[in-house]
Design a protein around this motif. Sequence first.
Motif, PDB file in Angstrom:
ATOM      1  N   GLN A 108      -4.907 -10.619 -14.191  1.00  0.00           N
ATOM      2  CA  GLN A 108      -4.742  -9.851 -12.957  1.00  0.00           C
ATOM      3  C   GLN A 108      -3.275  -9.618 -12.604  1.00  0.00           C
ATOM      4  N   TRP A 109      -2.357 -10.253 -13.316  1.00  0.00           N
ATOM      5  CA  TRP A 109      -0.945 -10.113 -12.974  1.00  0.00           C
ATOM      6  C   TRP A 109      -0.499  -8.659 -13.126  1.00  0.00           C
ATOM      7  N   GLY A 110       0.272  -8.219 -12.167  1.00  0.00           N
ATOM      8  CA  GLY A 110       0.763  -6.847 -12.187  1.00  0.00           C
ATOM      9  C   GLY A 110      -0.156  -5.853 -11.515  1.00  0.00           C
ATOM     10  N   ARG A 111      -1.281  -6.335 -10.948  1.00  0.00           N
ATOM     11  CA  ARG A 111      -2.250  -5.420 -10.337  1.00  0.00           C
ATOM     12  C   ARG A 111      -2.210  -5.443  -8.805  1.00  0.00           C
ATOM     13  N   MET A 112      -1.185  -6.087  -8.237  1.00  0.00           N
ATOM     14  CA  MET A 112      -1.133  -6.180  -6.782  1.00  0.00           C
ATOM     15  C   MET A 112      -1.013  -4.805  -6.131  1.00  0.00           C
ATOM     16  N   SER A 113      -0.242  -3.919  -6.715  1.00  0.00           N
ATOM     17  CA  SER A 113      -0.100  -2.582  -6.123  1.00  0.00           C
ATOM     18  C   SER A 113      -1.443  -1.866  -6.066  1.00  0.00           C
ATOM     19  N   GLU A 114      -2.270  -2.069  -7.080  1.00  0.00           N
ATOM     20  CA  GLU A 114      -3.606  -1.471  -7.085  1.00  0.00           C
ATOM     21  C   GLU A 114      -4.467  -2.062  -5.965  1.00  0.00           C
ATOM     22  N   ALA A 115      -4.363  -3.377  -5.774  1.00  0.00           N
ATOM     23  CA  ALA A 115      -5.111  -4.017  -4.695  1.00  0.00           C
ATOM     24  C   ALA A 115      -4.655  -3.508  -3.335  1.00  0.00           C
ATOM     25  N   LEU A 116      -3.351  -3.373  -3.172  1.00  0.00           N
ATOM     26  CA  LEU A 116      -2.826  -2.869  -1.899  1.00  0.00           C
ATOM     27  C   LEU A 116      -3.264  -1.427  -1.663  1.00  0.00           C
ATOM     28  N   GLY A 117      -3.385  -0.657  -2.732  1.00  0.00           N
ATOM     29  CA  GLY A 117      -3.848   0.720  -2.585  1.00  0.00           C
ATOM     30  C   GLY A 117      -5.234   0.789  -1.976  1.00  0.00           C
ATOM     31  N   ARG A 118      -6.119  -0.112  -2.377  1.00  0.00           N
ATOM     32  CA  ARG A 118      -7.473  -0.137  -1.784  1.00  0.00           C
ATOM     33  C   ARG A 118      -7.402  -0.471  -0.301  1.00  0.00           C
ATOM     34  N   ILE A 119      -6.525  -1.406   0.035  1.00  0.00           N
ATOM     35  CA  ILE A 119      -6.375  -1.788   1.436  1.00  0.00           C
ATOM     36  C   ILE A 119      -5.826  -0.617   2.245  1.00  0.00           C
ATOM     37  N   HIS A 120      -4.838   0.069   1.714  1.00  0.00           N
ATOM     38  CA  HIS A 120      -4.251   1.222   2.419  1.00  0.00           C
ATOM     39  C   HIS A 120      -5.294   2.319   2.634  1.00  0.00           C
ATOM     40  N   HIS A 121      -6.117   2.551   1.622  1.00  0.00           N
ATOM     41  CA  HIS A 121      -7.127   3.600   1.738  1.00  0.00           C
ATOM     42  C   HIS A 121      -8.083   3.293   2.889  1.00  0.00           C
ATOM     43  N   ALA A 122      -8.484   2.019   3.013  1.00  0.00           N
ATOM     44  CA  ALA A 122      -9.375   1.640   4.113  1.00  0.00           C
ATOM     45  C   ALA A 122      -8.665   1.771   5.451  1.00  0.00           C
ATOM     46  N   ALA A 123      -7.390   1.361   5.499  1.00  0.00           N
ATOM     47  CA  ALA A 123      -6.645   1.473   6.746  1.00  0.00           C
ATOM     48  C   ALA A 123      -6.507   2.930   7.172  1.00  0.00           C
ATOM     49  N   ASP A 124      -6.325   3.803   6.197  1.00  0.00           N
ATOM     50  CA  ASP A 124      -6.173   5.225   6.507  1.00  0.00           C
ATOM     51  C   ASP A 124      -7.454   5.826   7.072  1.00  0.00           C
ATOM     52  N   ARG A 125      -8.593   5.214   6.760  1.00  0.00           N
ATOM     53  CA  ARG A 125      -9.838   5.744   7.325  1.00  0.00           C
ATOM     54  C   ARG A 125     -10.291   4.946   8.551  1.00  0.00           C
ATOM     55  N   GLY A 126      -9.396   4.072   9.082  1.00  0.00           N
ATOM     56  CA  GLY A 126      -9.644   3.459  10.378  1.00  0.00           C
ATOM     57  C   GLY A 126      -9.965   1.989  10.386  1.00  0.00           C
ATOM     58  N   VAL A 127     -10.056   1.348   9.227  1.00  0.00           N
ATOM     59  CA  VAL A 127     -10.291  -0.100   9.204  1.00  0.00           C
ATOM     60  C   VAL A 127      -8.985  -0.797   9.578  1.00  0.00           C
ATOM     61  N   ARG A 128      -9.043  -1.659  10.567  1.00  0.00           N
ATOM     62  CA  ARG A 128      -7.847  -2.411  10.970  1.00  0.00           C
ATOM     63  C   ARG A 128      -7.761  -3.654  10.093  1.00  0.00           C
ATOM     64  N   VAL A 129      -6.835  -3.629   9.162  1.00  0.00           N
ATOM     65  CA  VAL A 129      -6.758  -4.682   8.152  1.00  0.00           C
ATOM     66  C   VAL A 129      -5.317  -5.136   7.988  1.00  0.00           C
ATOM     67  N   THR A 130      -5.130  -6.448   7.975  1.00  0.00           N
ATOM     68  CA  THR A 130      -3.832  -7.065   7.724  1.00  0.00           C
ATOM     69  C   THR A 130      -4.031  -8.177   6.694  1.00  0.00           C
ATOM     70  N   LYS A 131      -2.941  -8.823   6.316  1.00  0.00           N
ATOM     71  CA  LYS A 131      -3.046  -9.885   5.326  1.00  0.00           C
ATOM     72  C   LYS A 131      -1.842 -10.811   5.447  1.00  0.00           C
ATOM     73  N   ASP A 132      -1.935 -11.955   4.767  1.00  0.00           N
ATOM     74  CA  ASP A 132      -0.801 -12.862   4.717  1.00  0.00           C
ATOM     75  C   ASP A 132      -0.605 -13.365   3.295  1.00  0.00           C
ATOM     76  N   ILE A 133       0.577 -13.929   3.051  1.00  0.00           N
ATOM     77  CA  ILE A 133       0.915 -14.541   1.758  1.00  0.00           C
ATOM     78  C   ILE A 133       1.680 -15.829   2.025  1.00  0.00           C
ATOM     79  N   TYR A 134       1.821 -16.646   0.972  1.00  0.00           N
ATOM     80  CA  TYR A 134       2.830 -17.700   0.975  1.00  0.00           C
ATOM     81  C   TYR A 134       3.711 -17.479  -0.257  1.00  0.00           C
ATOM     82  N   PRO A 135       4.992 -17.850  -0.197  1.00  0.00           N
ATOM     83  CA  PRO A 135       5.970 -17.410  -1.215  1.00  0.00           C
ATOM     84  C   PRO A 135       6.048 -18.335  -2.431  1.00  0.00           C
ATOM     85  N   TYR A 136       4.937 -18.507  -3.098  1.00  0.00           N
ATOM     86  CA  TYR A 136       4.871 -19.391  -4.260  1.00  0.00           C
ATOM     87  C   TYR A 136       3.934 -18.777  -5.301  1.00  0.00           C
TER      88      TYR A 136
END
Length: 530
Positions: free
Chosen positions: A258-286
């Motif tokens: 799955q490494w290198g696929r984060m941009s693809e995952a974020l794209g799905r999240i953005h698409h949902a946000a653009d159609r009105g889903v209120r979505v956020t996320k968090d990370i830890y730096p490790y």
Amino acid sequence: MQARDVLIRGGAVADGTGAEPVPADVLIRSGRITAVDTPGRISVDHVPVLDASGLVVAPGFIDVHSHADNAPLLAEDDTSKILQGITTEVTGNCGFSLAPVRPASAQDFASFTRRIYPRMDFTWSDWDEFTAVTDGRGYVTNVAPLVGHGTLRIAVLGTAAITPDAAQMRTMCRELERALEGGAFGMSTGLIYPPAVFSESDELVQLARCLGPDRPYATHMRGEGSLLFSSIDETLGIGEQSGCRVHISHLKAMGRPQWGRMSEALGRIHHAADRGVRVTKDIYPYAASSTMLTALLPPPFLADGNEGVLARLESASERERLAALMKSGVPGWESNAEAVGWDGIMIAHSQSHRYDGRTLGEIARAEGCSPLDTYVRILREERLQATMVLFAMDEDDVRTAFADRDTMVGTDGLPPGTGGKPHPRMFGTFPRILGEYVRKHHVLPLGEAIRRMTSLPCQVFGIPERGLIRAGYIADLVAFDASSVNHETDYRDPVRPPCGISWVMQQGHVTVADNSYLGPRRGRRLTPAA
């Protein structure tokens, strides 16, 4: 330095709006910020001055993903968060809250919590009784508690692998509503853990509808490796069907495929946000995660509480079945052992502490056993009371996720009080963001990074009167040296303080100075903004 009326002078103020730090003075009276102005413009008599020359002064950091629900119950103060500059923690994550507890399933719940928490005496049952106990003990930091879906499920259904009927669903909704009325900020899920692993999306949608439009549904999704994309789709669908606010906990891409696929995952999240889903996320730096050791087991081995799990592990025929399932897989389940490898799984804490700081691969080779046999034996010996660190991610993916819009920061620190060698994130998440992700790698400008750690969490989780340096707000503040702030990461020697945090203030009182916690417990349990 503990006066509640104080003038902070000489610092560069990062006010939490996303603006870059600018020189400013801050006046605090009776625990609240009363004025913020250019240097020398605030004129007051007989007010102590706190010199912040060479420091950035920011709102106290908000840890949006904490498991320190038990911290108030400990005799010793849990200083792992306050020393980082964290003044507020969102607790009750991953489906684990310490209430409600119903008498019929209390023993199941108590034994389950011992997989990850130190032993506790459960003297409460409902949400109000639990918060009365913790309020009485006091808090080192402020807490904004979530109620856990897994806890609700155990209260109503026990630990069995079953689907709730209509009456049981109504009872779960009623318990959720009582917690919300009692001050819970939202609901969390941990869909890789029992008993939530046995839930279906319809159950989660029904519960999420109880949250209304503003209380968040914070989820440890069903998968973060081979199931990452289907899990994101499920999460976004729950938000779309229920109308609630959705928050993805510790977004990651686990396992080398799955490494290198984060941009693809974020794209799905953005698409949902653009159609009105209120979505956020968090990370830890490790690049490593951490959780209970039983999380490596496939779902058929997780039902019926500790007794059921141990009975299967003690059966020779069941161990043969486990070996087969670990090789063949189970539909809808991702094997972290397969994704990471046995040398990528380090014991963080075990009840006996005999295995702390060693990988399963190392232990197996030293004992001349197969890694799976070693894993099963440790679970049996430790009575399931063990946690692990998994070296599973590519940190470039983590940086990509943090750079994305609406990404916050959470420590995901496991419950304090167990000892061992917990993940370094428990002690250094926020200083590491500032030192590595901001100063070294320039993932975000400093002002925007501060916003992600302060006002944005307050906005999303409904945390009142905090997150900004603005007149009228509570004076929960942190001052740090932007040129040196960081935390040294050592997974085998993780318990060490951060560097560069000069002081931390709670309601106008300096409670941390030069890496020392001054106390007393000045946090409080917050209630959601109206």
